[in-house]
Enzyme design. Structure first.
Site, short mmCIF file in Angstrom:
data_model
loop_
_atom_site.label_atom_id
_atom_site.label_comp_id
_atom_site.label_asym_id
_atom_site.label_seq_id
_atom_site.Cartn_x
_atom_site.Cartn_y
_atom_site.Cartn_z
N GLU A 1 1.02 -1.22 0.18
CA GLU A 1 -0.11 -0.27 0.07
C GLU A 1 0.83 1.22 -0.37
O GLU A 1 1.86 1.48 1.07
CB GLU A 1 -1.04 -0.05 1.19
CG GLU A 1 -1.29 1.54 1.34
CD GLU A 1 -2.35 1.53 3.10
OE1 GLU A 1 -2.60 0.19 3.17
OE2 GLU A 1 -3.15 2.37 3.59
N ASP B 1 -1.38 -1.27 5.74
CA ASP B 1 -0.88 -0.57 7.24
C ASP B 1 -2.44 -1.51 7.79
O ASP B 1 -3.51 -1.25 7.20
CB ASP B 1 -1.35 1.08 7.12
CG ASP B 1 -0.54 1.79 6.34
OD1 ASP B 1 0.85 1.10 6.62
OD2 ASP B 1 -0.24 2.57 6.32
N ASP C 1 -4.64 0.09 9.76
CA ASP C 1 -5.36 0.58 10.00
C ASP C 1 -7.02 0.67 8.74
O ASP C 1 -6.57 -0.13 7.62
CB ASP C 1 -5.58 2.56 9.62
CG ASP C 1 -4.72 2.79 8.31
OD1 ASP C 1 -4.66 1.72 7.62
OD2 ASP C 1 -3.64 3.58 8.16
N ASP D 1 -8.12 2.32 6.91
CA ASP D 1 -7.57 1.90 4.46
C ASP D 1 -7.19 0.81 4.33
O ASP D 1 -6.92 0.16 3.58
CB ASP D 1 -6.84 3.44 4.84
CG ASP D 1 -7.45 4.93 4.11
OD1 ASP D 1 -8.84 4.57 3.58
OD2 ASP D 1 -7.06 5.68 3.45
#
Ligand code: TTJ
Length: 659
Positions: free
Chosen positions: A441, A514, A516, A518
């Site tokens: 990403e 990541d 998180d 997203d």
């Protein structure tokens, strides 16, 4: 009453079962969780056979607190009369004689299930203890077996009768009940998984209409809604296809339903369409799923295409000078369940989940060719039929458009001289079996990964933006998306009907994003794409989730990483004081060396391997979570609030690689 001596024939029988304990894998495939559940299905299949052949209408599975499981039916009862050659009760033969199985000859049942049909004796051999109760002719019989260590023989005797077949007294019941305690000396983990069992039990209820299947998990609290569930579907696979389509906006209410017998093969087909473009065909042979398809699916597809093309010509939908429509056009938006029952089914393919019998293709093709035209010409079905024809016409137009778009893109790339995989940092090694592709990403994390990797076998593909959610787009739109096209080109397999796993350029495809929101979304989008367009990549275990650490704990020169809160707390406690704790917010915060140590290095990293345990359930979940209906998604996430979105999407098993 225990028996002190055994006849010669029994000793021979008993010795046979020891072989099962020496090589359990040969009989049940594995001694992991899957193999444990295989024991249960082996017993359940016997009870279902009795019911499917009309002698019982109820099968009850109970998971007990002490780790045992029992299966009960209200059928004729496993025969208790004496076996003419062995001179012991037939039921004892069933549980102590290898290969005797639940059937004494092939004439007992016309068709029978069974994953591999290894039989009840294998379950007995791999259990610490097993009891069987048979209620027949107003009398309740019982026998108990156990696998116990024999001091003289210096080994475990498998599935040895602890009692004779005893008459316990009078009963009004009829049927068979088997209770077994899986042996913890054989299985790594002897705990049954209720969810796995519930899914299969529901499937069996769909596949065997009118039979009530009960599942009770006595390990759960009294007020738990899952403690006692019951499944019974009178509509059979018609109900199944509605269930599969539930959250996909079905185009009509009543599925097309064809049932009959051809060349001694029982055939049942249910078809419904939804607003989407995808094709979801789920097939079964003798109640066993065939996710890789095979001859029965081929016969269905060929005849279905032929019938609809013939109809379209007659109805003037296809003009004389127009070519026939492709089969895939008629299958855009199709959900279908095919269930056939036949003798001597041959399973092929890597996972033995593809039907190989050529006669099944002939039978299904012939059956559909005979019966579908009747459905099509029946005026009551006119609306459904024209809907399908219209949908196919639309799919054909879109396929044409997609082809043009693809050609255009290819031309453009040629002109610009930029290969699609421009962003890919490939590896130097040329052996696909050794090679790994990290889909990372963000450009900055991608840059770090390029510096930190071992370029001999690790390739890096940075993703700039978010790839398109393939659940919400038509295939040509998905393919027009640059991120997706880059991935397809990099993997080399092609997609959809032209997908070919043998062209895979990287044995492991690792998604690195990541920890998180997203990152989770990107993961879910990629997994959805792989599941929809490159399914074998997932089912054959090539897709992984990379796990970057969440914390770095430093004390002096000593550095430790933690992948979850619990580990971090343990490390911090151990270090007492004088440490510094860093929480990584993203991959970008690590330098190349740290990324190598924690996430890329096969010797030290942790990854999750993605597996799709149940394709139908995964399909439904993807529709709910990634599709365009908001309401079922809300309900679903609410119900499974404790999970991350992609944990709900797929079952993942944690898999430490390289250790
Ligand atoms: C065999 O042919 C004569 C009549 O009974 C047939 C039979 O075996 N029926 C039968 C077996 N019903 N139920 C079973 C059975 C049920 C369980 C739970 C477990 C096993 C091994 C068999």
């Amino acid at each position: 009453m225990a028996k002190a001596t055994y006849s010669a024939s029994e000793i021979r029988v008993l010795e046979g079962l020891e072989a099962v304990r020496v090589r359990p894998g040969m009989y049940i495939g594995t001694t992991e969780t899957r193999g444990l559940h295989h024991l249960l299905w082996e017993i359940v299949d016997n009870a279902i056979d009795e019911a499917a052949n009309g002698f019982a209408d109820r099968v009850t599975i109970t998971l007990h607190k002490d780790g045992s499981a029992s299966v009960e039916d209200n059928g004729r009862g496993i025969p208790v009369d004496e076996h003419p050659q062995l001179k012991i009760p037939a039921v004892q033969v069933v549980f102590t004689q290898l290969h005797a199985g639940g059937k004494f000859d092939n004439k007992s049942y016309e068709y029978s299930g069974g994953l591999h049909g290894v039989g009840a004796s294998v379950v007995n051999a791999l259990s610490r203890k097993l009891t069987v109760e048979v209620a027949v002719g107003g009398i309740l019989y019982r026998q108990e077996y156990a696998s116990i260590y024999d001091e003289t023989a210096k080994k475990v005797i498998a599935g040895k009768p602890m009692t004779e077949l005893c008459e316990l007294g009078r009963t009004r019941r009829k049927g068979s009940r088997v209770t077994f305690w899986p042996d913890d000396r054989i299985f790594d983990d002897v705990r049954f998984n209720r969810d796995t069992i519930a899914r299969r039990v529901r499937e069996l209820a769909f596949l065997n209409p009118g039979i009530t299947l009960n599942l009770t998990d006595e390990r759960l609290k009294q007020d738990d809604a899952n403690r006692e569930v019951s499944f019974c579907y009178h509509g059979g696979i018609s109900d199944y296809v509605k269930y599969i389509n539930e959250d996909k906006s079905p185009l009509f209410e009543s599925p097309i339903y064809l049932k009959g017998r051809q060349d001694n093969i029982l055939i049942e087909i249910a078809i419904q369409y939804n607003a989407g473009e995808g094709e979801s065909i789920f097939s079964f042979v003798n109640n066993i799923p065939t996710p890789e398809g095979g001859t029965h699916e081929m016969g269905f597809k060929a005849a279905y295409t032929k019938c609809f093309n013939e109809y379209s010509r007659k109805a003037g939908i296809l003009k004389e000078k127009e070519a026939n429509r492709a089969g895939e056009d008629y299958r855009a938006g199709m959900s279908a369940v095919i269930s056939i029952k036949m003798q001597n089914a041959q399973f092929e393919g890597q996972t033995k989940s593809k039907l190989g019998n050529p006669e099944a293709r002939v039978a299904v093709d012939g059956f559909v060719s005979d019966t579908l035209p009747d459905y099509i010409s029946d005026l009551r079905n006119a609306k459904v039929v024209s809907l399908i024809a219209e949908k196919a016409a639309q799919a054909a137009r879109e396929r044409e458009a997609a082809k043009k778009a693809k050609t255009l893109a290819r031309e453009r790339n040629k002109l610009e001289g930029a290969p699609l995989v421009g962003k890919l940092a490939s590896c130097t090694g040329r052996n696909p079996k050794e090679n790994e592709l990290f889909i990372v990403e963000g450009d900055s994390a991608g840059g770090t990964a390029k510096q930190g990797r071992d370029r001999r076998f690790q390739a890096i593909l940075p993703l700039r933006g978010k790839p398109l959610n393939s659940e919400k787009r038509r295939i040509d739109q998905v393919l027009a998306n640059e991120e997706i096209r880059t991935i397809i080109t990099a993997l080399g397999t092609g997609i959809d009907s032209s997908f070919d796993l043998s062209n895979l350029k990287y044995d492991r495809v690792i998604i690195l994003s990541d920890a998180d929101q997203d990152g989770a979304h990107i993961r879910a989008i990629l997994l959805t794409f792989f599941f929809r367009f490159m399914r074998p990549l997932v089912t054959e275990g090539h897709v992984y989730i990379g796990m970057p650490p969440l914390y770095k704990i430093t004390k002096g020169k000593k550095v430790e990483y933690a992948y979850d809160d619990a580990t971090m707390e343990r490390i911090v406690k151990k270090m007492e004081r004088g440490y510094t704790l860093q929480r990584y917010k993203g991959l970008g915060e690590m330098n190349p060396e740290q990324l190598w140590d924690t996430t890329l290095n096969p010797e030290t990293r942790t990854m999750m391997r993605v597996s799709v345990e149940d394709a139908i359930e995964a399909d439904r979940r993807i529709s709910i979570l990634m599709g365009d209906k908001a309401e079922p998604r809300r309900d679903y996430i609410y119900q499974y609030a404790e999970f991350n979105k992609e944990d709900v999407l797929y079952k993942m098993e944690v898999n430490r690689i390289g250790q």
